[in-house]
Design a protein around this motif. Sequence first.
Motif, PDB file in Angstrom:
ATOM      1  N   ASP A   1     -66.743 -16.548  43.562  1.00 37.47           N
ATOM      2  CA  ASP A   1     -67.419 -16.156  44.792  1.00 37.47           C
ATOM      3  C   ASP A   1     -68.838 -15.689  44.508  1.00 37.47           C
ATOM      4  O   ASP A   1     -69.316 -15.737  43.366  1.00 37.47           O
ATOM      5  CB  ASP A   1     -66.607 -15.105  45.558  1.00 37.47           C
ATOM      6  CG  ASP A   1     -66.488 -13.767  44.826  1.00 37.47           C
ATOM      7  OD1 ASP A   1     -67.301 -13.505  43.917  1.00 37.47           O
ATOM      8  OD2 ASP A   1     -65.590 -12.981  45.186  1.00 37.47           O
ATOM      9  N   LYS A   2     -69.517 -15.216  45.560  1.00 37.75           N
ATOM     10  CA  LYS A   2     -70.932 -14.848  45.429  1.00 37.75           C
ATOM     11  C   LYS A   2     -71.147 -13.644  44.527  1.00 37.75           C
ATOM     12  O   LYS A   2     -72.222 -13.464  43.962  1.00 37.75           O
ATOM     13  CB  LYS A   2     -71.504 -14.544  46.816  1.00 37.75           C
ATOM     14  CG  LYS A   2     -71.554 -15.748  47.740  1.00 37.75           C
ATOM     15  CD  LYS A   2     -72.032 -15.333  49.123  1.00 37.75           C
ATOM     16  CE  LYS A   2     -72.074 -16.519  50.074  1.00 37.75           C
ATOM     17  NZ  LYS A   2     -72.472 -16.113  51.448  1.00 37.75           N
TER      18      LYS A   2
ATOM     19  N   PHE B   1     -64.458 -22.023  46.620  1.00 39.73           N
ATOM     20  CA  PHE B   1     -65.052 -20.986  47.447  1.00 39.73           C
ATOM     21  C   PHE B   1     -66.036 -21.625  48.412  1.00 39.73           C
ATOM     22  O   PHE B   1     -66.849 -22.472  48.024  1.00 39.73           O
ATOM     23  CB  PHE B   1     -65.763 -19.947  46.588  1.00 39.73           C
ATOM     24  CG  PHE B   1     -66.482 -18.896  47.382  1.00 39.73           C
ATOM     25  CD1 PHE B   1     -65.773 -17.898  48.032  1.00 39.73           C
ATOM     26  CD2 PHE B   1     -67.867 -18.915  47.497  1.00 39.73           C
ATOM     27  CE1 PHE B   1     -66.429 -16.924  48.774  1.00 39.73           C
ATOM     28  CE2 PHE B   1     -68.530 -17.950  48.231  1.00 39.73           C
ATOM     29  CZ  PHE B   1     -67.812 -16.957  48.870  1.00 39.73           C
TER      30      PHE B   1
ATOM     31  N   ASP C   1     -67.551 -17.644  53.578  1.00 37.73           N
ATOM     32  CA  ASP C   1     -67.059 -16.658  52.612  1.00 37.73           C
ATOM     33  C   ASP C   1     -65.540 -16.647  52.533  1.00 37.73           C
ATOM     34  O   ASP C   1     -64.914 -15.579  52.448  1.00 37.73           O
ATOM     35  CB  ASP C   1     -67.587 -15.259  52.942  1.00 37.73           C
ATOM     36  CG  ASP C   1     -69.073 -15.120  52.666  1.00 37.73           C
ATOM     37  OD1 ASP C   1     -69.604 -15.940  51.890  1.00 37.73           O
ATOM     38  OD2 ASP C   1     -69.695 -14.213  53.229  1.00 37.73           O
TER      39      ASP C   1
ATOM     40  N   ILE D   1     -61.931 -18.805  50.818  1.00 36.91           N
ATOM     41  CA  ILE D   1     -61.442 -19.672  49.753  1.00 36.91           C
ATOM     42  C   ILE D   1     -60.535 -20.726  50.371  1.00 36.91           C
ATOM     43  O   ILE D   1     -59.679 -20.409  51.205  1.00 36.91           O
ATOM     44  CB  ILE D   1     -60.695 -18.855  48.687  1.00 36.91           C
ATOM     45  CG1 ILE D   1     -61.694 -18.019  47.888  1.00 36.91           C
ATOM     46  CG2 ILE D   1     -59.901 -19.760  47.762  1.00 36.91           C
ATOM     47  CD1 ILE D   1     -61.054 -17.062  46.932  1.00 36.91           C
TER      48      ILE D   1
ATOM     49  N   VAL E   1     -61.638 -13.680  51.992  1.00 37.33           N
ATOM     50  CA  VAL E   1     -61.882 -12.926  50.764  1.00 37.33           C
ATOM     51  C   VAL E   1     -61.939 -11.431  51.042  1.00 37.33           C
ATOM     52  O   VAL E   1     -61.312 -10.628  50.376  1.00 37.33           O
ATOM     53  CB  VAL E   1     -63.187 -13.400  50.099  1.00 37.33           C
ATOM     54  CG1 VAL E   1     -63.529 -12.536  48.891  1.00 37.33           C
ATOM     55  CG2 VAL E   1     -63.044 -14.852  49.677  1.00 37.33           C
TER      56      VAL E   1
END
Length: 599
Positions: A271-272, A325, A330, A332, A347
Amino acid sequence: MFRIIFSFLLIMTLTNASAQIVSTVAGVLESPGSEDGNALSSRFNNPHGIAIDNFGNVYVADRYNHVIRKVSTDGIVSTLAGVAGEGGDMDGSASQARFLEPWGICVGTDNYIYIADTKNNKIRKISMDGTVTTLAGDGNFASKDGVGENASFGNPTGLEMNEAGDLFVADHRTHTIRKITPDGTVTTMAGTAGIPGDTDGTGTDAQFWRPYGLTLDLDGNILIADEWNHKIKKMTPGGVVTTLAGTGELGLQNGSAEQATFNYPWDVTIDKQGNIYVTDGYNYVLRKIKTDNNITTFAGTPLTYGGANGPAAIATFNGAASIAFNGYDDCIYIGDAYNHLIRKITVDEPSEIQLALLNTTPQICQDEIVEIEVISNINSNFILEINSEQYQTYNDKIIELNHLLPGSHTLLIKTENNGQILYSNSININILPNPTPNIEVEGSLILEKGSTVNLIAQTNNNNTYIWSNGSTSESITVDAPGTYYITETSVEGCQGTSENIEVRLLGDEATDWYLPSAFTPNGDGHNDFFRPLGNIPAEFILFIYNQWGEVIFQTNDPVAGWDGKCNGKYTQNGTYTFLVQYKKDNSRQITSGHITLIR
């Protein structure tokens, strides 16, 4: 029947509580097929690879359909390239192209869709207009470096591209990680072809054992699901391989990355914030490797396969072969292969609705009332889900359930607020069955003067019971007309009542009897027959007439009476005429009247 009410509160919160919710994006559970159209009625067949573009569109390598599919952001599934059910090896337009069990897929930085065409041992790509070409691979099962179709692969699976346009390939059956530059040059970055193992190191000094899926971390390193080593490994752009997580032992151990265990990890995404997510194949869960290298179970019920949606802790998966992702929302996305579904999990979605249980864990009796109270300032409909199935929509704040079948049920509430679906947490309710007592009869239910009949209770386990006359004995002896039944109470307090047993008196003493004015032959065990009540007269004959004066039924059995049928077929609701011949004081008597049949 006594009544129990268990109350639950949906409490509106504005705290930082979070919840991960699993839902189905496309496909029908355990229903393989190839239908396009509305996402939730579309069909997939072992969706093995998944990728997402910058606009939130989802691309799927639909393995056993031999096609590449697209799930658009408006919920429509279409076939991007290939023909469902027709495996092959052909470049060309979308409808001309053929694939053979494609497993891996990624969206390149050049907006091409790249495919690991696994059983063709090739890497293919799809242009914006749907044209399919072969990027690399001669179709032979081997491991040869070279340019374009002069190179060869051994069942390639995972794919990912960096910003420079370099494509990284998990070459599954040759146990290597390969690299394809934008000009199509293929090189082996790490591992030795054909030699499985588990060694960290640089280039050919490193070893893998069937590497499956891969992704890039925020620093450009390649993260690899080293399937048969039960590890997650990291490789630098220079080919230096280290173990990121996993001891190599098969298991499901959370905690520090050095102590954690996996059970055939299949794919990875990030993720980010840099958290890593792993599809842990035969543990049937998703794992999370946090930025501090601590590992948790992120979603799924450990060692339990299925297709249940809802809060992450109770959701189930079956063959989560791929994961990606989606920076667009945002969330999955998961290719849940054996369920033939595309799944989605939030998430870190703020949870504004909590389902709080004010009692101990509920365990209630069949037909008793479960009451849920919704306390919320959201003015919208609330949808109740039972066992992950949408049950009913409510627009008030009180929900009562009194007809759940026996067994364990999971309940949650969801609603839509400003275009966002909000979920409560879940509660489990166990519905206990009511007892079903029966009465055994020894003797005749039509008593002559001075005779008796024995009624014996047929109960279960250590349950308690009581007769309608107050007796708690196993059996009672009846010498007078009346209606008798038994109520059984289980050790958990659930009650069930037997059918009524009618005892009647026959003979010259039978002077106190009557016929009802209506009956309801609907099979519920109550008032199903039109027959004399009280002391039955002797030599009883009953005739039933329709509106035209025709005899449609007759019997000399006062216990059987009329069941509301004529020649075995149901008669209509309405009023009928009856006539009864019977004996009283040694003389024959006749009485007549009307009876109303109500179903």
